[in-house]
Write an enzyme that holds these catalytic residues in place. Structure first.
Site, PDB file in Angstrom:
ATOM      1  N   PRO A   1       0.817  -1.211   0.000  1.00  0.00           N
ATOM      2  CA  PRO A   1       0.000   0.000   0.000  1.00  0.00           C
ATOM      3  C   PRO A   1       0.854   1.265   0.000  1.00  0.00           C
ATOM      4  O   PRO A   1       1.886   1.337   0.668  1.00  0.00           O
ATOM      5  CB  PRO A   1      -0.805  -0.116   1.295  1.00  0.00           C
ATOM      6  CG  PRO A   1      -0.898  -1.575   1.540  1.00  0.00           C
ATOM      7  CD  PRO A   1       0.426  -2.124   1.079  1.00  0.00           C
TER       8      PRO A   1
ATOM      9  N   LYS B   1      -1.958  -5.611   5.941  1.00  0.00           N
ATOM     10  CA  LYS B   1      -0.657  -5.796   5.286  1.00  0.00           C
ATOM     11  C   LYS B   1       0.445  -5.313   6.222  1.00  0.00           C
ATOM     12  O   LYS B   1       0.243  -4.395   7.010  1.00  0.00           O
ATOM     13  CB  LYS B   1      -0.629  -5.037   3.965  1.00  0.00           C
ATOM     14  CG  LYS B   1      -1.696  -5.553   2.996  1.00  0.00           C
ATOM     15  CD  LYS B   1      -1.362  -5.246   1.581  1.00  0.00           C
ATOM     16  CE  LYS B   1      -2.418  -5.885   0.678  1.00  0.00           C
ATOM     17  NZ  LYS B   1      -1.937  -6.072  -0.654  1.00  0.00           N
TER      18      LYS B   1
ATOM     19  N   ASN C   1      -8.682   8.933  -3.940  1.00  0.00           N
ATOM     20  CA  ASN C   1      -8.843   8.004  -5.057  1.00  0.00           C
ATOM     21  C   ASN C   1      -8.209   6.675  -4.670  1.00  0.00           C
ATOM     22  O   ASN C   1      -7.113   6.651  -4.090  1.00  0.00           O
ATOM     23  CB  ASN C   1      -8.177   8.550  -6.321  1.00  0.00           C
ATOM     24  CG  ASN C   1      -8.885   9.779  -6.842  1.00  0.00           C
ATOM     25  OD1 ASN C   1     -10.094   9.786  -6.992  1.00  0.00           O
ATOM     26  ND2 ASN C   1      -8.127  10.831  -7.105  1.00  0.00           N
TER      27      ASN C   1
END
EC number: 5.3.2.1
Length: 115
Positions: A2, A33, A98
């Protein structure tokens, strides 16, 4: 992998020490994660407007291999808007985020890709 990017007009001096570490830990918990693979990039002092004013605002993106989708994104939005509000004093209605679900073959790291 990420990667969270925050572009904001908040001045660098107003970004609290430890904010990037806090984002890393919160994203690790939210995505499931490991923190060692999470990258955070805060870009302060940007020339920005939102709704026609230069009040504090942020344009953000969260890229991840998997763990992106409807209900997850709503949870991330709640978490991240909360942190931006609490730490940088940016109203949640002045934040866009986003979300990008990345293909592992299209993400390079350590001389290779995640595929």
């Amino acid at each position: 992998m990420p990667m969270f990017i925050v572009n904001t007009n908040v001045p660098r001096a107003s970004v609290p020490e430890g904010f990037l570490s806090e984002l890393t830990q919160q994203l690790a918990q939210a995505t499931g994660k490991p923190a060692q693979y999470i990258a955070v990039h805060v870009v302060p002092d940007q020339l920005m407007t939102f709704s026609g004013t230069s009040d504090p605002c942020a344009l953000c993106s969260l890229h991840s291999i998997g763990k992106i989708g409807g209900a997850q994104n709503r949870n991330y939005s709640k978490l991240l808007c909360g942190l931006l509000s609490d730490r940088l004093h940016i109203s949640p209605d002045r934040v866009y985020i986003n979300y990008y679900d990345m293909n592992a073959a299209n993400v390079g790291w350590n001389g290779s890709t995640f595929a």
